[in-house]
Each structure stands twice: as structure tokens, then as C-alpha cells.
Design an enzyme around this catalytic site. Structure first.
Site, PDB file in Angstrom:
ATOM      1  N   ASN A  79       2.301   1.528   4.326  1.00  0.00           N
ATOM      2  CA  ASN A  79       2.605   0.251   5.014  1.00  0.00           C
ATOM      3  C   ASN A  79       2.322   0.340   6.511  1.00  0.00           C
ATOM      4  OD1 ASN A  79       5.542  -1.920   5.498  1.00  0.00           O
ATOM      5  ND2 ASN A  79       3.434  -2.502   5.154  1.00  0.00           N
ATOM      6  N   ASP A 110      -7.859   4.054   0.874  1.00  0.00           N
ATOM      7  CA  ASP A 110      -6.905   4.560   1.864  1.00  0.00           C
ATOM      8  C   ASP A 110      -7.681   5.155   3.046  1.00  0.00           C
ATOM      9  OD1 ASP A 110      -5.061   6.018   3.311  1.00  0.00           O
ATOM     10  OD2 ASP A 110      -4.105   6.926   1.556  1.00  0.00           O
ATOM     11  N   CYS A 154       0.868  -1.185   0.000  1.00  0.00           N
ATOM     12  CA  CYS A 154       0.000   0.000   0.000  1.00  0.00           C
ATOM     13  C   CYS A 154       0.903   1.234   0.000  1.00  0.00           C
ATOM     14  CB  CYS A 154      -0.978  -0.008   1.178  1.00  0.00           C
ATOM     15  SG  CYS A 154      -0.207   0.074   2.806  1.00  0.00           S
ATOM     16  N   CYS A 179      -1.372   0.881   7.394  1.00  0.00           N
ATOM     17  CA  CYS A 179      -2.816   0.622   7.546  1.00  0.00           C
ATOM     18  C   CYS A 179      -3.254  -0.603   6.743  1.00  0.00           C
ATOM     19  CB  CYS A 179      -3.635   1.838   7.120  1.00  0.00           C
ATOM     20  SG  CYS A 179      -3.266   3.339   8.054  1.00  0.00           S
ATOM     21  N   ARG A 180      -3.343  -0.465   5.422  1.00  0.00           N
ATOM     22  CA  ARG A 180      -3.954  -1.525   4.622  1.00  0.00           C
ATOM     23  C   ARG A 180      -3.064  -2.759   4.446  1.00  0.00           C
ATOM     24  NH1 ARG A 180      -5.066   2.268  -0.328  1.00  0.00           N
ATOM     25  NH2 ARG A 180      -3.156   3.150   0.588  1.00  0.00           N
ATOM     26  N   SER A 181      -1.801  -2.550   4.009  1.00  0.00           N
ATOM     27  CA  SER A 181      -0.983  -3.745   3.754  1.00  0.00           C
ATOM     28  C   SER A 181      -0.613  -4.501   5.032  1.00  0.00           C
ATOM     29  CB  SER A 181       0.244  -3.422   2.888  1.00  0.00           C
ATOM     30  OG  SER A 181       1.095  -2.489   3.490  1.00  0.00           O
TER      31      SER A 181
END
Ligand code: 4NP
Length: 168
Positions: free
Chosen positions: A17, A131, A14, A19-21
Site C-alpha cells: 500500500n 510490483d 496491493c 506503490c501500486r494501490s
């Protein structure tokens, strides 16, 4: 070049690195462990931006994940690099901007899979994991739900395309 006996390796990417990934990293790694595939599938995550290098995931991310039974506290942000294309069979982007950045780094001879995470999702409403960083708490819940769904789909895909993972 991978050999048949090498583990399948998956890198989630993401922007930050944090939050999402990391959510995808933690959720997919637990799915892999629960199926007994720890020796067969390697999981990592990275970001295209360098603002949070070495940082633990965002507190909002760790809290949502903890409430669902996932401990992301040991993960640390790192940058995606050209070397990752030599290491990883699957490089999975959370959104189209991440994918564009990855495509710009991708060596011509890369034989792995670079694509969007939600291509493996059972839902068809969304193509990107949005995001959540500058948004509200419910954005983190949405990230988690999308990640859980796509993780199951990705594992199914890997089991179907690499049946040897089930024999290790
Ligand atoms: P991520 O979220 O890409 O899911 O880790 C973000 C984290 C930090 C920033 C942007 C997105 N930032 O601009 O610092």
C-alpha cells in the site's frame, strides 16, 4: 448490503500500500472528481502486508505521480481487513498474489466484486500490475501507465453497471 442511493465504493489493494494501490487510489479518485462523481463513488486503498503501516507512499511513486499532475502525498498505508468486505462494492487487486490473499479473507456472503485491476484495462498484454518496489525507476512509470488505463476502464464499467452514479 448496498442500497441504490448509497455511493459505490472501490478499494484498491496491493502488497505494501505504498506503490501500486496508492497510485490507483490517486488516479481513480481524480478521474471520479473530474467527472463530478465525488458524492457517488468512494475510493480507498490498502495493503495485504504490514511493513509500511501509516507511511506515505514511496517517494518514487509520489514523484512519478507528481510529474503527471497527481498529489499522493496525503495518503497513508493501511492493512486490508475483513471489515472492508462489508464496506466496499469493488475490491480490486493489483496482482494474483493480492487476489489470492483477498479470496482467503472473502466472506461467503460477499456480494461485491473481487478481481484483478487489469481485467478493466484496454490492453491485453498484461494481467497484473507488476510490483515495482525492488526494481528500477521505469517500473514505476509502467505502474502509472497501467493504472491510468485500467482506471478509465473501471470507471466505464461502473458507469455502465450503476447508471445512477451519473445522476448524483
Ligand atoms: P506495493 O509495493 O505493493 O505496490 O505497495 C511494495 C511495497 C513494499 C514492499 C513490497 C511491495 N515491501 O516488501 O516492503
Amino acid at each position: 448490503m448496498r442500497t441504490a442511493s448509497a455511493p459505490i465504493s472501490v478499494l484498491f489493494v496491493c502488497l505494501g500500500n505504498i506503490c501500486r494501490s496508492p497510485t490507483a487510489h490517486g488516479v481513480f479518485a481524480k478521474l471520479v472528481a473530474d467527472r463530478g462523481y465525488q458524492q457517488a463513488i468512494i475510493v480507498d486503498s490498502a495493503g495485504t502486508g504490514d511493513w509500511h503501516l501509516g507511511h506515505a507512499p514511496d517517494q518514487r511513486t509520489t514523484q512519478v505521480a507528481a510529474a503527471k499532475g497527481y498529489d499522493l502525498s496525503g495518503l497513508r498505508a493501511r492493512l486490508v481487513s475483513a471489515e472492508d468486505f462489508a464496506e466496499f462494492d469493488y475490491i480490486i487487486a493489483m496482482d494474483k498474489a493480492n487476489l489470492k490473499d483477498l479470496r482467503a479473507m472473502q466472506p461467503d456472503h460477499y456480494s461485491g466484486h473481487v478481481g484483478l485491476f487489469l481485467d478493466f484495462s484496454g490492453q491485453s498484454e498484461r494481467t497484473e500490475v507488476p510490483d515495482p518496489y525492488y526494481g528500477e525507476e521505469d517500473g514505476f512509470e509502467l505502474v502509472f501507465d497501467l493504472v491510468e488505463d485500467a482506471s478509465a476502464g473501471l470507471l466505464q464499467h461502473i458507469e455502465a453497471s450503476h447508471p445512477e452514479v451519473q445522476q448524483r
